[in-house]
Design a protein around this motif. Structure first.
Motif, PDB file in Angstrom:
ATOM      1  N   LEU A   1      16.592  18.693  73.844  1.00  0.00           N
ATOM      2  CA  LEU A   1      16.349  19.854  74.703  1.00  0.00           C
ATOM      3  C   LEU A   1      16.432  19.481  76.173  1.00  0.00           C
ATOM      4  CD1 LEU A   1      14.482  20.316  71.959  1.00  0.00           C
ATOM      5  CD2 LEU A   1      13.779  22.328  73.254  1.00  0.00           C
ATOM      6  N   ASN A   2      17.004  20.375  76.942  1.00  0.00           N
ATOM      7  CA  ASN A   2      17.065  20.201  78.385  1.00  0.00           C
ATOM      8  C   ASN A   2      15.728  20.611  78.983  1.00  0.00           C
ATOM      9  OD1 ASN A   2      17.534  20.571  81.216  1.00  0.00           O
ATOM     10  ND2 ASN A   2      19.739  20.710  80.793  1.00  0.00           N
ATOM     11  N   ALA A   3      15.121  19.727  79.759  1.00  0.00           N
ATOM     12  CA  ALA A   3      13.804  19.984  80.337  1.00  0.00           C
ATOM     13  C   ALA A   3      13.805  21.164  81.290  1.00  0.00           C
ATOM     14  CB  ALA A   3      13.294  18.738  81.063  1.00  0.00           C
ATOM     15  N   GLU A   4      14.983  21.607  81.693  1.00  0.00           N
ATOM     16  CA  GLU A   4      15.070  22.751  82.611  1.00  0.00           C
ATOM     17  C   GLU A   4      15.109  24.082  81.868  1.00  0.00           C
ATOM     18  OE1 GLU A   4      14.894  22.406  85.901  1.00  0.00           O
ATOM     19  OE2 GLU A   4      14.641  20.255  85.580  1.00  0.00           O
ATOM     20  N   ASN A   5      15.425  24.041  80.576  1.00  0.00           N
ATOM     21  CA  ASN A   5      15.527  25.284  79.790  1.00  0.00           C
ATOM     22  C   ASN A   5      14.176  25.592  79.153  1.00  0.00           C
ATOM     23  OD1 ASN A   5      18.229  25.424  80.477  1.00  0.00           O
ATOM     24  ND2 ASN A   5      18.922  24.395  78.602  1.00  0.00           N
ATOM     25  N   VAL A   6      13.350  26.290  79.915  1.00  0.00           N
ATOM     26  CA  VAL A   6      11.971  26.505  79.495  1.00  0.00           C
ATOM     27  C   VAL A   6      11.626  27.994  79.473  1.00  0.00           C
ATOM     28  CG1 VAL A   6      11.102  24.261  80.263  1.00  0.00           C
ATOM     29  CG2 VAL A   6      11.261  26.156  81.899  1.00  0.00           C
ATOM     30  N   VAL A   7      10.497  28.303  78.846  1.00  0.00           N
ATOM     31  CA  VAL A   7       9.981  29.679  78.767  1.00  0.00           C
ATOM     32  C   VAL A   7       8.516  29.649  79.172  1.00  0.00           C
ATOM     33  CG1 VAL A   7      11.595  30.363  76.953  1.00  0.00           C
ATOM     34  CG2 VAL A   7       9.340  29.436  76.333  1.00  0.00           C
ATOM     35  N   LEU A   8       7.945  30.816  79.415  1.00  0.00           N
ATOM     36  CA  LEU A   8       6.528  30.916  79.747  1.00  0.00           C
ATOM     37  C   LEU A   8       5.697  30.362  78.590  1.00  0.00           C
ATOM     38  CD1 LEU A   8       4.447  32.026  81.815  1.00  0.00           C
ATOM     39  CD2 LEU A   8       4.453  34.146  80.498  1.00  0.00           C
ATOM     40  N   GLY A   9       4.682  29.573  78.909  1.00  0.00           N
ATOM     41  CA  GLY A   9       3.887  28.907  77.887  1.00  0.00           C
ATOM     42  C   GLY A   9       3.311  29.846  76.850  1.00  0.00           C
ATOM     43  N   SER A  10       2.848  31.021  77.280  1.00  0.00           N
ATOM     44  CA  SER A  10       2.215  31.957  76.351  1.00  0.00           C
ATOM     45  C   SER A  10       3.206  32.611  75.393  1.00  0.00           C
ATOM     46  CB  SER A  10       1.455  33.036  77.131  1.00  0.00           C
ATOM     47  OG  SER A  10       2.312  33.679  78.058  1.00  0.00           O
ATOM     48  N   THR A  11       4.510  32.407  75.610  1.00  0.00           N
ATOM     49  CA  THR A  11       5.510  32.921  74.668  1.00  0.00           C
ATOM     50  C   THR A  11       5.350  32.283  73.298  1.00  0.00           C
ATOM     51  OG1 THR A  11       7.079  33.223  76.500  1.00  0.00           O
ATOM     52  CG2 THR A  11       7.984  33.233  74.264  1.00  0.00           C
TER      53      THR A  11
END
Length: 393
Positions: free
Chosen positions: A171-181
């Motif tokens: 996984l690319n460390a830049e491809n993230v989502v909001l934690g609560s997702t």
């Protein structure tokens, strides 16, 4: 707004109010505050939040903690600890084939080594740490703080399926989502992070074998629904005074145990021959644990505790509330009241309505260990039938 204002809010409103901090040495507390202040002044938001996690973990009280979920970004993987194994239960579509697998390592570092490194950020029992810890495994800043990554763009997860086949998720460390997702504030352990109960009480009648009663939550924002459903359930239980009961409070993270007392009364007033099974797991917390404790005190050996150790012990600080930290977007769960359901003790912080109900339960030992690995309804029904049958033999 400056994030240091969040620290000032904690120092002013939480530390003097939360009695669990009385056990922390002042020097240790000062050092943790100083560390958080340094991170705030450096404008390092994630590092600041991690420092706050360490600060609020100092008392070792699981109810007192920082909840960073709405303030951080995570990789699109949902890990949940099932038994002692950390499993991938949800993920972005690119990684869906690995769902169900057990997490072995991150960037080559074995999971058990990573879990040991997270200890200073997590408070409470070992079971509670297993519940709230997995969000750290997908928070890039936390992985960097733990020395698992060096700030590189890619992070590798090794996951093993039931047949032992290894999947490598890159996984690319830049491809993230909001934690609560992927990680709810009150971790319930379900695959769907957004899960919420449709009802407070559901009952299934297995005829002569007995009744299954599922109590998924005691949190009621309406102030009436839980009480009404508990009252109806109590009436139903009284209509079957000798029927064996199997009560499921797995995933019940708490709420108000006071509103459940009519159901405890109804169960206790039933036939002295009535046997009761209680299903619990590490996602059973707070008021749900108190429900178990009072029922055990009332009916003693007629209650069989089935599952795994619950998320907290019987002595803790609770009540209190939640403070939203406006600058960072995180929130703080703090405590104000002492509970001791092991020894039946109270102190000046224990509210009178709770003090009236406190009883000395001693220890809650499991009568049968069981960890569910399937959501299959047929399998669950058969398990319930087997347990109900075992209660009468």
């Amino acid at each position: 707004m400056l994030i240091i204002q969040d620290l000032e809010q904690i120092v002013r409103k939480v530390l003097p109010t939360d009695p669990s901090f009385r056990s922390v040495r002042q020097e240790e507390l000062d050092n943790a505050i100083h560390k958080a202040r340094q991170e705030a002044l450096a404008h390092s938001s994630d590092e600041f939040l991690l420092s706050l996690m360490s600060l609020l973990a100092l008392p070792g009280n699981g109810h007192t903690r920082l909840i960073p979920n709405d303030a951080i970004s995570v990789l699109p993987l949902r890990f949940v600890t099932i038994g002692c194994a950390v499993r991938l239960v949800d993920a972005a579509s690119d990684f869906s084939e690995a769902i169900g697998g057990e997490l072995l390592s991150i960037n080559g570092v074995p999971l058990r080594e990573i879990e040991r490194a997270t200890e200073t950020f997590l408070a409470g029992t070992q079971q509670r740490k297993r519940v709230i810890g997995p969000i750290l495994f997908v928070w890039p800043s936390a992985l960097q703080r733990l020395g698992i990554t060096s700030g590189s763009d890619m992070i590798e997860y090794r996951v093993s399926n039931e047949s032992g086949q290894i999947s490598e998720l890159l996984l690319n460390a830049e491809n993230v989502v909001l934690g609560s997702t992927f990680y709810p504030r009150n971790e319930h352990g379900k695959a769907d992070a957004s899960w919420s109960p449709e009802t407070f009480v559901s009952i299934k009648d297995f005829g002569q074998l007995g009744l299954l009663m599922v109590l998924p939550s005691f949190f009621d924002t309406s102030d009436t629904d839980l009480s009404n459903e508990i009252s109806e359930a109590a009436g139903f239980v009284r209509s079957r005074p000798g029927a064996p009961l199997l009560i499921d409070v797995r995933g019940n993270t708490g709420g108000s145990f006071l509103q459940t007392l009519p159901l405890i009364d109804a169960i206790s007033e039933g036939s002295e021959e009535r046997k009761v099974g209680l299903l619990v797991d590490k996602f059973t917390f707070s008021a749900a644990i108190v429900f178990v404790a009072i029922l055990k005190y009332r009916i003693g050996e007629r209650l069989a505790l089935i599952g795994e150790e619950m998320g907290d012990g019987l002595t803790f600080f609770a009540e209190g509330g939640i403070i939203d930290l406006c600058s960072s977007g995180a929130c703080v769960r703090y405590s104000t009241a002492f509970h001791d359901w092991a020894g039946g003790r109270i102190d000046l912080t224990t509210p009178s309505e709770i003090a009236e109900e406190i009883v000395p339960v001693g220890k809650l030992r499991l009568d049968r260990r069981f960890v569910a690995h399937s959501d299959d309804i047929v399998s669950q029904d058969q398990f319930c039938r087997d347990v109900l049958e075992s209660l009468t033999t």
